[in-house]
Design a protein around this motif. Structure first.
Motif, PDB file in Angstrom:
ATOM      1  N   TYR A 124       0.825  -1.209   0.000  1.00  0.00           N
ATOM      2  CA  TYR A 124       0.000   0.000   0.000  1.00  0.00           C
ATOM      3  C   TYR A 124       0.864   1.267   0.000  1.00  0.00           C
ATOM      4  O   TYR A 124       1.826   1.372   0.755  1.00  0.00           O
ATOM      5  CB  TYR A 124      -0.890   0.043   1.248  1.00  0.00           C
ATOM      6  CG  TYR A 124      -1.999  -0.972   1.296  1.00  0.00           C
ATOM      7  CD1 TYR A 124      -2.350  -1.742   0.185  1.00  0.00           C
ATOM      8  CD2 TYR A 124      -2.719  -1.159   2.472  1.00  0.00           C
ATOM      9  CE1 TYR A 124      -3.385  -2.660   0.253  1.00  0.00           C
ATOM     10  CE2 TYR A 124      -3.760  -2.083   2.547  1.00  0.00           C
ATOM     11  CZ  TYR A 124      -4.085  -2.834   1.435  1.00  0.00           C
ATOM     12  OH  TYR A 124      -5.108  -3.741   1.513  1.00  0.00           O
ATOM     13  N   VAL A 128       0.177   4.085   1.298  1.00  0.00           N
ATOM     14  CA  VAL A 128       0.209   4.783   2.589  1.00  0.00           C
ATOM     15  C   VAL A 128       1.279   4.193   3.519  1.00  0.00           C
ATOM     16  O   VAL A 128       1.902   4.918   4.296  1.00  0.00           O
ATOM     17  CB  VAL A 128      -1.169   4.786   3.294  1.00  0.00           C
ATOM     18  CG1 VAL A 128      -2.102   5.764   2.602  1.00  0.00           C
ATOM     19  CG2 VAL A 128      -1.787   3.395   3.353  1.00  0.00           C
ATOM     20  N   CYS A 155      -5.012  10.306   0.560  1.00  0.00           N
ATOM     21  CA  CYS A 155      -5.290   8.886   0.383  1.00  0.00           C
ATOM     22  C   CYS A 155      -5.622   8.694  -1.090  1.00  0.00           C
ATOM     23  O   CYS A 155      -6.690   9.073  -1.542  1.00  0.00           O
ATOM     24  CB  CYS A 155      -6.462   8.500   1.277  1.00  0.00           C
ATOM     25  SG  CYS A 155      -6.836   6.755   1.303  1.00  0.00           S
ATOM     26  N   LEU A 192     -12.399   6.157  -2.500  1.00  0.00           N
ATOM     27  CA  LEU A 192     -11.502   7.130  -1.880  1.00  0.00           C
ATOM     28  C   LEU A 192     -12.306   8.028  -0.954  1.00  0.00           C
ATOM     29  O   LEU A 192     -13.453   8.376  -1.246  1.00  0.00           O
ATOM     30  CB  LEU A 192     -10.832   7.984  -2.963  1.00  0.00           C
ATOM     31  CG  LEU A 192      -9.826   7.266  -3.853  1.00  0.00           C
ATOM     32  CD1 LEU A 192      -9.218   8.258  -4.849  1.00  0.00           C
ATOM     33  CD2 LEU A 192      -8.729   6.610  -3.035  1.00  0.00           C
ATOM     34  N   CYS A 241      -6.622   7.551  11.198  1.00  0.00           N
ATOM     35  CA  CYS A 241      -6.239   6.930   9.937  1.00  0.00           C
ATOM     36  C   CYS A 241      -5.074   5.956  10.119  1.00  0.00           C
ATOM     37  O   CYS A 241      -3.973   6.362  10.473  1.00  0.00           O
ATOM     38  CB  CYS A 241      -5.840   8.017   8.931  1.00  0.00           C
ATOM     39  SG  CYS A 241      -5.057   7.327   7.463  1.00  0.00           S
ATOM     40  N   GLY A 275      -3.407   4.561   7.940  1.00  0.00           N
ATOM     41  CA  GLY A 275      -2.391   4.811   6.923  1.00  0.00           C
ATOM     42  C   GLY A 275      -1.552   6.046   7.215  1.00  0.00           C
ATOM     43  O   GLY A 275      -0.626   6.364   6.472  1.00  0.00           O
ATOM     44  N   ALA A 325      -2.303   9.018   6.734  1.00  0.00           N
ATOM     45  CA  ALA A 325      -2.343   9.740   5.466  1.00  0.00           C
ATOM     46  C   ALA A 325      -3.127  11.044   5.546  1.00  0.00           C
ATOM     47  O   ALA A 325      -3.341  11.708   4.539  1.00  0.00           O
ATOM     48  CB  ALA A 325      -2.952   8.842   4.387  1.00  0.00           C
TER      49      ALA A 325
END
Ligand SMILES: Cc1cc2nc3c(=O)[nH]c(=O)nc-3n(C[C@H](O)[C@H](O)[C@H](O)COP(=O)(O)OP(=O)(O)OC[C@H]3O[C@@H](n4cnc5c(N)ncnc54)[C@H](O)[C@@H]3O)c2cc1C
Ligand code: SF4
Ligand code: SF4
Ligand code: FES
Lengths: 105, 367, 169
Positions: free
Chosen positions: B188, B190, C38, C65, C83, C85, C87
């Motif tokens: 990924y 991220v 993202c 998204l 989050c 991630g 992000a």
């Protein structure tokens, strides 16, 4: 090197140690941890030498499958140190080749 | 001989989730794991998971593991630790080792949830101490809290390589290079973004040419690859490092499924040879189920869902649920599972999984 | 090496322009707002769950998204910590006449403290400019993720995304 303080896991509060002997030298190990962890924490990376060419080997898979990490433990050769917990007074030896039973007993 | 209704081999997220389903339906379960502690890979996952609320998104992996263990305990699931299973027989006997003794257990159904192991990569110097699997390094830092080294090169940019790189830095090491043979990042974006912000240099279209050191890793030589994956001479770079982590994919641990005679298919996108299974996670050998990485390498969230499916299906075939209740429950799980298998990363796995299911169901008709 | 998230792990200018999580320039002028970087369709929606103001929509399937409703966003920052991630960033362009603030998650040791001067980095981890930590948040529900708020010269608002991680030794 031990990770005493960790941004996610916090402080390491474990305080129970055991003494083990590695090639004649005493080192402190955390109770219950695998032998390999105690060795890496003490900066020891070479666990054995291969039978034919004597090349050094250390931990590889960490889950008991590759047998790269085997050492002679309490006189018993070919013990997978990545999945065998330390015990008080354990005697761990760098294994040369296939090792020999009882050589360090 | 000891007996149980369902024997589950492997106490990772898939095995634990299956055990919880069966025990909540009132079934008797025995769960085996070769480790001293259940949880499989989950205890070393200290990052927050993706997914949505029903997949426990935003929760760190090890906390999900703690919850699963608590549930199994409350439901009275029997967990045999330090008990590697060395054989399963088609009369549903499980052969395992406990306290250095071979033992046997008789079950009515068996779920194989043995997970996956890391692929190896051959390169000169690849056997030097200091070269290790990314999973081994992850166990060292996050479970044993020991750093395997200070300057680390990660090979492979799939999610495992990216996540373990991040976690090595969290544990206090430096990741001095991320080396990837493909021209793009496998995992990924991220996850990659996190380690880029931390300053990790990324070498795509590169591979390790050589690892040198007297007795342990001291330096790696990396080299650029052309479009045909050939090393481009003269592009070598020397990078000082004390540890090389290898993270080039996982392959399902399927020995037991082979022993019992399940049909297999080769699907590279799922990690290699995988046992065929139907929508109930039942293999081509009746009464034998698979769940989690053994049935195709994915991730922890999907492993848990597959475990639940296998668990519900077992409970149904033992008569603990009637067909309608079971199909409702299974439908809920399928909805969540399909959600995870969407998008540019998931769709391919979904397609391959569908193929696997078709094969098993087709096979049933012929047999 | 090429550019873009897939090649470098860093979203390109183009990619950032084309995703629904990035607020408009006009909205940046108005006050604190979430900036959601993202760009790949991964199965994930904790940002949507975290926002009490319904300012983020992922919907179904969760691989969509995340879409920012910039009018509804109050800049509270809850999504930043949620989050997985890491992000999402919170940007406040007109913090003072000359400075902006950037809020981002930080999960390393050592963690700076309020009022520390820090070396700010861009998405590639390269040093951009010195900044000052004005807030360090780590409530229990963030589960060990720390949110750092850093004040920087305004011209670096769209560049600064973290601070230098202290190397080992
Ligand atoms: C190193 C590594 C890192 C990973 N990182 C991530 C990640 O960050 N995020 C993510 O979502 N997924 C990750 N995965 C992918 C993985 O799909 C899931 O994390 C998940 O753990 C798979 O669950 P499982 O239950 O199928 O297998 P596992 O979690 O691997 O559990 C299988 C268990 O079975 C036991 N076992 C195997 N054979 C036997 C036997 N014969 N007898 C007794 N016990 C046995 C094993 O010891 C293990 O405890 C990773 C996998 C690996 C290998
Ligand atoms: S900053 Fe607050 S209001 Fe804005 S999107 Fe994030 S959680 Fe919602
Ligand atoms: S929580 Fe983060 S990674 Fe997940 S969809 Fe929202 S912005 Fe993307
Ligand atoms: S490191 Fe592979 S068996 Fe121990």
């Amino acid at each position: 090197m031990r990770v005493k303080s960790h941004p996610i896991l916090g402080e390491d509060y474990r305080s129970e140690f055991v003494d083990i002997t590695v090639d004649g030298k005493k080192i402190k190990a955390m109770a219950g941890e695998p032998i390999a962890a105690a060795l890496l924490a003490a900066g020891i990376k070479i666990f054995r030498n291969t039978p034919k060419t004597g090349q050094p080997r250390g931990i590889f898979c960490g889950i008991g499958r590759c047998t790269d990490c085997v050492m002679t433990v309490n006189g018993v050769p070919n013990v997978r140190t990545c999945v065998t917990p330390v015990e008080e007074g354990m005697v761990v030896e760098t294994q040369i080749g296939h090792g020999r039973w009882g050589e360090n007993k | 001989m000891k007996n149980t209704q369902v024997a589950i081999i492997g106490a990772g997220p898939a095995g634990l989730a299956a055990a919880i389903e069966i025990a909540s339906a009132g079934g008797k379960v025995t769960l085996f794991d070769e480790n001293q502690k259940p949880g499989g890979q989950l205890f070393k996952q200290i990052h927050k998971f993706f997914g949505s609320r029903e997949h426990k998104a935003g929760t760190r992996g090890f906390r999900i593991a703690e919850k699963l263990l608590q549930d199994t305990e409350e439901l009275g699931v029997e967990v045999l630790l330090d008990s590697p299973v060395y054989n399963v027989f088609d009369n549903f006997t499980v052969g395992y080792i406990n306290s250095n003794k071979e033992q046997a257990l008789q079950a009515e159904k068996i779920i194989l949830a043995t997970g996956a192991s890391e692929n190896a990569l051959a390169f000169p110097g690849g056997t030097l101490p200091g070269v290790m699997g990314a999973g081994a390094a992850q166990t060292m830092i996050n479970v044993n809290r020991v750093l395997p080294g200070k300057e680390i090169i990660m090979i492979g940019s799939g999610n495992v390589g990216l996540i373990v790189s991040y976690q090595l830095m969290q544990a206090g090491a430096d990741v001095v290079a991320l080396v990837e043979a493909a021209s793009g990042i496998g995992g990924y974006g991220v996850h990659a973004g996190k380690i880029r912000r931390a300053g990790v240099p990324l070498y795509t279209s590169h591979t390790v040419k050589d690892v040198v050191g007297e007795n342990c890793v001291e330096e790696a030589v990396i080299v650029e690859l052309d479009e045909n994956w050939q090393q481009i001479e003269g592009t070598e770079k020397h990078i000082k490092a004390d540890t090389i982590c290898v993270s080039v994919g996982l392959n399902p641990l399927t020995e037991l499924a082979r022993l019992v005679g399940c049909d297999f298919t080769f699907i590279p996108a799922l990690g290699g040879h995988v046992p065929e299974h139907d929508k109930n996670m039942e293999t081509t050998v009746k009464g034998f189920y698979v769940a989690g990485d053994i049935s195709g390498v994915e991730e922890a969230s999907s492993a848990m869902e597959e475990g639940r499916l296998a668990g519900i299906a077992c409970a149904e075939s033992l008569g603990l649920y009637d067909n309608q209740k079971a199909s409702e429950l299974k439908q809920e799980v399928w909805t969540r599972l399909d959600t995870l298998r969407k998008g540019p990363f998931g769709q391919k796995r979904k397609d391959e999984k569908d193929k696997l299911i078709k094969l098993a169901e087709g096979g049933e008709q012929i047999g | 090496m090429g550019s873009g998230i897939k090649k470098t792990g860093v979203p390109s200018r183009e990619e950032l322009k084309n995703i629904p999580g990035v607020p408009s320039e006009a909205r940046l002028e108005e006050g604190p707002v979430a900036f959601i970087e993202c760009v790949q369709e991964i199965p994930c929606n904790p940002c949507e769950e975290a926002c009490r103001f319904d300012a983020i929509e992922v919907g179904k399937p969760i691989t969509n998204l995340p879409k920012l409703n910039e009018e509804k966003c109050t800049g509270c920052g809850m999504c930043v910590a949620a989050c997985p991630g890491l992000a999402i960033f919170k940007l406040h362009k007109n913090y003072t006449a000359k400075t902006s603030i950037v809020e981002f998650p930080f999960e390393y040791h050592p963690c700076p403290q309020k009022d520390d001067n820090v070396r700010c980095v861009n998405r590639e981890g390269q040093f951009v400019v010195e900044g000052k930590v004005i807030q360090v948040k780590s409530p229990k529900k963030f589960d060990a993720t720390v949110l750092l708020t850093v004040e920087i010269p305004r011209e670096y608002l769209l560049e600064v995304r973290s601070i230098e991680r202290k190397r080992c030794k």
